[in-house]
Design a protein around this motif. Sequence first.
Motif, PDB file in Angstrom:
ATOM      1  N   ALA A  11      16.983   6.658  14.635  1.00  0.00           N
ATOM      2  CA  ALA A  11      15.740   6.529  15.215  1.00  0.00           C
ATOM      3  C   ALA A  11      14.799   7.738  14.982  1.00  0.00           C
ATOM      4  CB  ALA A  11      15.641   6.025  16.632  1.00  0.00           C
ATOM      5  N   ALA A  12      15.252   9.089  15.326  1.00  0.00           N
ATOM      6  CA  ALA A  12      14.676  10.130  15.188  1.00  0.00           C
ATOM      7  C   ALA A  12      14.009  10.374  13.582  1.00  0.00           C
ATOM      8  CB  ALA A  12      15.374  11.260  15.614  1.00  0.00           C
ATOM      9  N   VAL A  13      14.999   9.981  12.721  1.00  0.00           N
ATOM     10  CA  VAL A  13      14.863  10.126  11.351  1.00  0.00           C
ATOM     11  C   VAL A  13      13.632   9.070  10.992  1.00  0.00           C
ATOM     12  CG1 VAL A  13      15.473   9.940   9.071  1.00  0.00           C
ATOM     13  CG2 VAL A  13      17.005  10.723  10.665  1.00  0.00           C
ATOM     14  N   ALA A  14      13.894   7.978  11.566  1.00  0.00           N
ATOM     15  CA  ALA A  14      12.841   6.785  11.240  1.00  0.00           C
ATOM     16  C   ALA A  14      11.449   7.120  11.744  1.00  0.00           C
ATOM     17  CB  ALA A  14      13.470   5.540  11.973  1.00  0.00           C
ATOM     18  N   GLU A  15      11.314   7.915  12.820  1.00  0.00           N
ATOM     19  CA  GLU A  15       9.969   8.269  13.313  1.00  0.00           C
ATOM     20  C   GLU A  15       9.510   9.142  12.614  1.00  0.00           C
ATOM     21  OE1 GLU A  15       8.147   9.678  17.684  1.00  0.00           O
ATOM     22  OE2 GLU A  15      10.385   9.200  17.444  1.00  0.00           O
ATOM     23  N   ALA A  16      10.238  10.005  11.899  1.00  0.00           N
ATOM     24  CA  ALA A  16       9.675  11.240  11.054  1.00  0.00           C
ATOM     25  C   ALA A  16       9.325  10.527   9.566  1.00  0.00           C
ATOM     26  CB  ALA A  16      10.565  12.323  11.160  1.00  0.00           C
ATOM     27  N   ALA A  17      10.258   9.859   9.027  1.00  0.00           N
ATOM     28  CA  ALA A  17      10.075   9.471   7.729  1.00  0.00           C
ATOM     29  C   ALA A  17       8.984   8.529   7.279  1.00  0.00           C
ATOM     30  CB  ALA A  17      11.488   8.860   7.083  1.00  0.00           C
ATOM     31  N   ARG A  18       8.271   8.947   6.240  1.00  0.00           N
ATOM     32  CA  ARG A  18       7.317   7.945   5.641  1.00  0.00           C
ATOM     33  C   ARG A  18       7.340   7.616   4.311  1.00  0.00           C
ATOM     34  NH1 ARG A  18       6.601   7.915  10.326  1.00  0.00           N
ATOM     35  NH2 ARG A  18       4.815   8.089  11.637  1.00  0.00           N
ATOM     36  N   ALA A  19       6.651   6.630   4.062  1.00  0.00           N
ATOM     37  CA  ALA A  19       6.712   6.098   2.486  1.00  0.00           C
ATOM     38  C   ALA A  19       6.123   7.142   1.678  1.00  0.00           C
ATOM     39  CB  ALA A  19       5.978   4.703   2.263  1.00  0.00           C
ATOM     40  N   ASN A  20       6.522   7.586   0.588  1.00  0.00           N
ATOM     41  CA  ASN A  20       6.135   8.306  -0.702  1.00  0.00           C
ATOM     42  C   ASN A  20       5.892   9.774  -0.222  1.00  0.00           C
ATOM     43  OD1 ASN A  20       5.600   6.095  -2.515  1.00  0.00           O
ATOM     44  ND2 ASN A  20       3.788   5.652  -1.273  1.00  0.00           N
ATOM     45  N   ALA A  21       6.677  10.181   0.834  1.00  0.00           N
ATOM     46  CA  ALA A  21       6.791  11.249   1.475  1.00  0.00           C
ATOM     47  C   ALA A  21       7.606  12.438   0.719  1.00  0.00           C
ATOM     48  CB  ALA A  21       7.095  11.256   2.829  1.00  0.00           C
ATOM     49  N   LEU A  22       8.709  12.287  -0.114  1.00  0.00           N
ATOM     50  CA  LEU A  22       9.610  12.959  -0.649  1.00  0.00           C
ATOM     51  C   LEU A  22       8.860  13.819  -1.541  1.00  0.00           C
ATOM     52  CD1 LEU A  22      12.874  10.757  -0.946  1.00  0.00           C
ATOM     53  CD2 LEU A  22      12.470  12.704   0.606  1.00  0.00           C
ATOM     54  N   THR A  23       9.078  15.051  -1.454  1.00  0.00           N
ATOM     55  CA  THR A  23       8.475  16.244  -2.615  1.00  0.00           C
ATOM     56  C   THR A  23       9.419  16.127  -3.909  1.00  0.00           C
ATOM     57  OG1 THR A  23       9.883  17.848  -1.893  1.00  0.00           O
ATOM     58  CG2 THR A  23       7.627  17.455  -0.746  1.00  0.00           C
ATOM     59  N   ARG A  24       8.698  16.608  -4.904  1.00  0.00           N
ATOM     60  CA  ARG A  24       9.615  16.760  -5.829  1.00  0.00           C
ATOM     61  C   ARG A  24      10.942  17.512  -6.113  1.00  0.00           C
ATOM     62  NH1 ARG A  24       6.140  18.817 -11.211  1.00  0.00           N
ATOM     63  NH2 ARG A  24       4.836  16.842 -10.511  1.00  0.00           N
ATOM     64  N   ASP A  25      10.815  18.491  -5.422  1.00  0.00           N
ATOM     65  CA  ASP A  25      12.107  19.174  -4.975  1.00  0.00           C
ATOM     66  C   ASP A  25      13.051  18.378  -4.145  1.00  0.00           C
ATOM     67  OD1 ASP A  25      10.828  21.467  -6.247  1.00  0.00           O
ATOM     68  OD2 ASP A  25      10.552  22.626  -4.456  1.00  0.00           O
ATOM     69  N   GLU A  26      12.390  17.773  -3.092  1.00  0.00           N
ATOM     70  CA  GLU A  26      13.482  16.894  -2.566  1.00  0.00           C
ATOM     71  C   GLU A  26      13.958  15.689  -3.348  1.00  0.00           C
ATOM     72  OE1 GLU A  26      11.807  16.897   2.186  1.00  0.00           O
ATOM     73  OE2 GLU A  26      10.462  15.875   0.665  1.00  0.00           O
ATOM     74  N   ARG A  27      13.215  15.153  -4.170  1.00  0.00           N
ATOM     75  CA  ARG A  27      13.627  14.305  -5.134  1.00  0.00           C
ATOM     76  C   ARG A  27      15.138  14.997  -5.985  1.00  0.00           C
ATOM     77  NH1 ARG A  27      11.549   9.596  -5.597  1.00  0.00           N
ATOM     78  NH2 ARG A  27       9.660   8.814  -4.414  1.00  0.00           N
ATOM     79  N   ALA A  28      14.658  15.857  -6.541  1.00  0.00           N
ATOM     80  CA  ALA A  28      15.432  16.583  -7.499  1.00  0.00           C
ATOM     81  C   ALA A  28      17.010  16.678  -6.689  1.00  0.00           C
ATOM     82  CB  ALA A  28      15.121  17.862  -7.686  1.00  0.00           C
ATOM     83  N   VAL A  29      16.993  17.049  -5.312  1.00  0.00           N
ATOM     84  CA  VAL A  29      18.280  17.406  -4.610  1.00  0.00           C
ATOM     85  C   VAL A  29      19.022  16.137  -4.371  1.00  0.00           C
ATOM     86  CG1 VAL A  29      19.204  17.883  -2.448  1.00  0.00           C
ATOM     87  CG2 VAL A  29      17.102  19.314  -3.434  1.00  0.00           C
ATOM     88  N   VAL A  30      18.415  14.774  -4.225  1.00  0.00           N
ATOM     89  CA  VAL A  30      18.864  13.574  -4.038  1.00  0.00           C
ATOM     90  C   VAL A  30      19.550  13.307  -5.248  1.00  0.00           C
ATOM     91  CG1 VAL A  30      18.531  11.350  -3.554  1.00  0.00           C
ATOM     92  CG2 VAL A  30      17.362  13.164  -2.174  1.00  0.00           C
ATOM     93  N   GLU A  31      18.703  13.540  -6.523  1.00  0.00           N
ATOM     94  CA  GLU A  31      19.074  13.108  -7.646  1.00  0.00           C
ATOM     95  C   GLU A  31      20.550  13.930  -8.182  1.00  0.00           C
ATOM     96  OE1 GLU A  31      15.864  13.661 -10.235  1.00  0.00           O
ATOM     97  OE2 GLU A  31      14.710  11.746  -9.407  1.00  0.00           O
ATOM     98  N   SER A  32      20.557  15.212  -7.825  1.00  0.00           N
ATOM     99  CA  SER A  32      21.600  16.135  -7.969  1.00  0.00           C
ATOM    100  C   SER A  32      23.023  15.463  -7.141  1.00  0.00           C
ATOM    101  CB  SER A  32      21.178  17.527  -7.527  1.00  0.00           C
ATOM    102  OG  SER A  32      22.358  18.395  -7.826  1.00  0.00           O
ATOM    103  N   ALA A  33      22.688  15.237  -5.921  1.00  0.00           N
ATOM    104  CA  ALA A  33      23.633  14.661  -5.088  1.00  0.00           C
ATOM    105  C   ALA A  33      24.115  13.537  -5.830  1.00  0.00           C
ATOM    106  CB  ALA A  33      23.149  14.476  -3.691  1.00  0.00           C
ATOM    107  N   ALA A  34      23.062  12.584  -6.106  1.00  0.00           N
ATOM    108  CA  ALA A  34      23.891  11.222  -6.714  1.00  0.00           C
ATOM    109  C   ALA A  34      24.735  11.680  -7.965  1.00  0.00           C
ATOM    110  CB  ALA A  34      22.554  10.495  -7.090  1.00  0.00           C
ATOM    111  N   ARG A  35      24.437  12.373  -8.888  1.00  0.00           N
ATOM    112  CA  ARG A  35      25.044  12.710  -9.922  1.00  0.00           C
ATOM    113  C   ARG A  35      26.406  13.048  -9.677  1.00  0.00           C
ATOM    114  NH1 ARG A  35      20.178  14.837 -12.050  1.00  0.00           N
ATOM    115  NH2 ARG A  35      20.793  16.855 -11.388  1.00  0.00           N
ATOM    116  N   ILE A  36      26.715  14.035  -8.734  1.00  0.00           N
ATOM    117  CA  ILE A  36      27.925  14.515  -8.190  1.00  0.00           C
ATOM    118  C   ILE A  36      28.546  13.281  -7.604  1.00  0.00           C
ATOM    119  CG2 ILE A  36      29.048  16.155  -6.716  1.00  0.00           C
ATOM    120  CD1 ILE A  36      26.494  17.916  -6.992  1.00  0.00           C
ATOM    121  N   PHE A  37      27.968  12.610  -6.812  1.00  0.00           N
ATOM    122  CA  PHE A  37      28.680  11.705  -6.146  1.00  0.00           C
ATOM    123  C   PHE A  37      29.178  10.520  -7.283  1.00  0.00           C
ATOM    124  CE2 PHE A  37      28.588  10.289  -1.616  1.00  0.00           C
ATOM    125  CZ  PHE A  37      29.772   9.387  -1.663  1.00  0.00           C
TER     126      PHE A  37
END
Length: 330
Positions: free
Chosen positions: A266-292
Motif C-alpha cells: 500500500a505504501a508503494v501504491a500511494e507513491a507510484a504514479r503512471a508515466n513516472a519512471l525515469t529513463r534511468d529507472e527504466r534502464a535499471v528494470v530492463e537490465s534486471a529483466a535481461r539477467i532474470f
Amino acid sequence: MQYRRFPLIDDLEISALGFGCMRLPTKGGDDSAIDEAALDGMLRAAAELGVNYLDTAYPYHKGSSEKALGAALDRTGLRGRFHLATKSPVWKIESIYDWDRILGEQLERLRTERVDFYLLHALSRERWEKVKKLGGLEFLERARASGKVAHLGFSFHDSFDAFKEIVEGWDGWEFCQVQYNYLDTEHQAGNRGLELAAERELGVIVMEPLRGGALAKPPREVREAFFKYPTPRMPAEWALRFAWDRQEVTTVLSGMGTVDQLRENAAVAEAARANALTRDERAVVESAARIFKSRLAVPCTGCGYCQPCPNGVPIPEVLGRYNDAAMFDA
C-alpha cells in the motif's frame, strides 16, 4: 491510497492496489484451511489503508476463498467498503444451465446479493469458443440486467491474437485482467494487449505483477542490478512500480498473506504514479529483466492455471523447484 478509474466506469474510484485472494493466510499447511482471524485482520487493515478492490475466484484455495471471504466480510461488517470481484469457472460449464447455477452458488458463498465485478475466468481461444457455444454472453447480459452482477470482464491466459479476438468479439466488456510484469511484456497479452484495451476503452487489471513471488526474491545478480540505482528499493517495489507506470492500468492485484505485506504494498501504491519512471529507472528494470531471463529455465509464473493435472502432477511446484535450481545454482 492512489485511486484510478475504468474508462467505461468513470463513476467509481478503484484503489491502485487490489487485494488478490488467491494466497490468503492458512493454517496447518492446508491450502483450503483459511485462517479466519488473520483474514479478518487483513480486511480491516485493507479498509484502513484505502484498498477497496477484492479479487477472488471459484477455485481459489481449493474452493474455499469465496466462502471464507464472504464470511469474513459478514463478521467484520466491511462488505460496503469494498468492490467485490469473482470469476465464473468456464472450464466447469457443461450446459447453458450451469452459468446461472454456479453464479447462484457464488453469491451464496460470498453472502451477497451482487458481485460488483464479474469475470469469465482464464479465457483462452478454446474457452472463448465454449463461451459463445454455450450461451455465456447471453448469460452475462441476463446477470447484469438482473442486478446480480454490476460490471463484466474477463481474465486471460493465451496469446495476443487470442486476446484481440476476445476483446473485439463482444461489445459488452468493460474491463480485462491480464498477467503483466517486467518479464512478461511480450508474453500473453503483453504491451500490445494493454494498448489494445486502451483503444477499446477497457479498464485493465494486472495480475501476477511479482510473477508468483519470483520477482520479490530474485537471484543475486538481479538484486545487484537494482542496488546500483541511488534510491534504495526492494525488488518487489521495482516490480510493482513497473506495473503502475502504465497509464492503461487501473489496479494491480497482489496476493498478500500478511498485514505487513499489505502495508508495504500500500505504501508503494500511494507513491507510484503512471508515466513516472525515469529513463534511468527504466534502464535499471530492463537490465534486471535481461539477467532474470538469462537464468530462467522454464517460463512458469506459478499461477496454477494448469491444474489439476490429469496425472496428479503438481506442475507449478515441480517447475518452481526446477527454476529455483537453475536460478540460484542449487
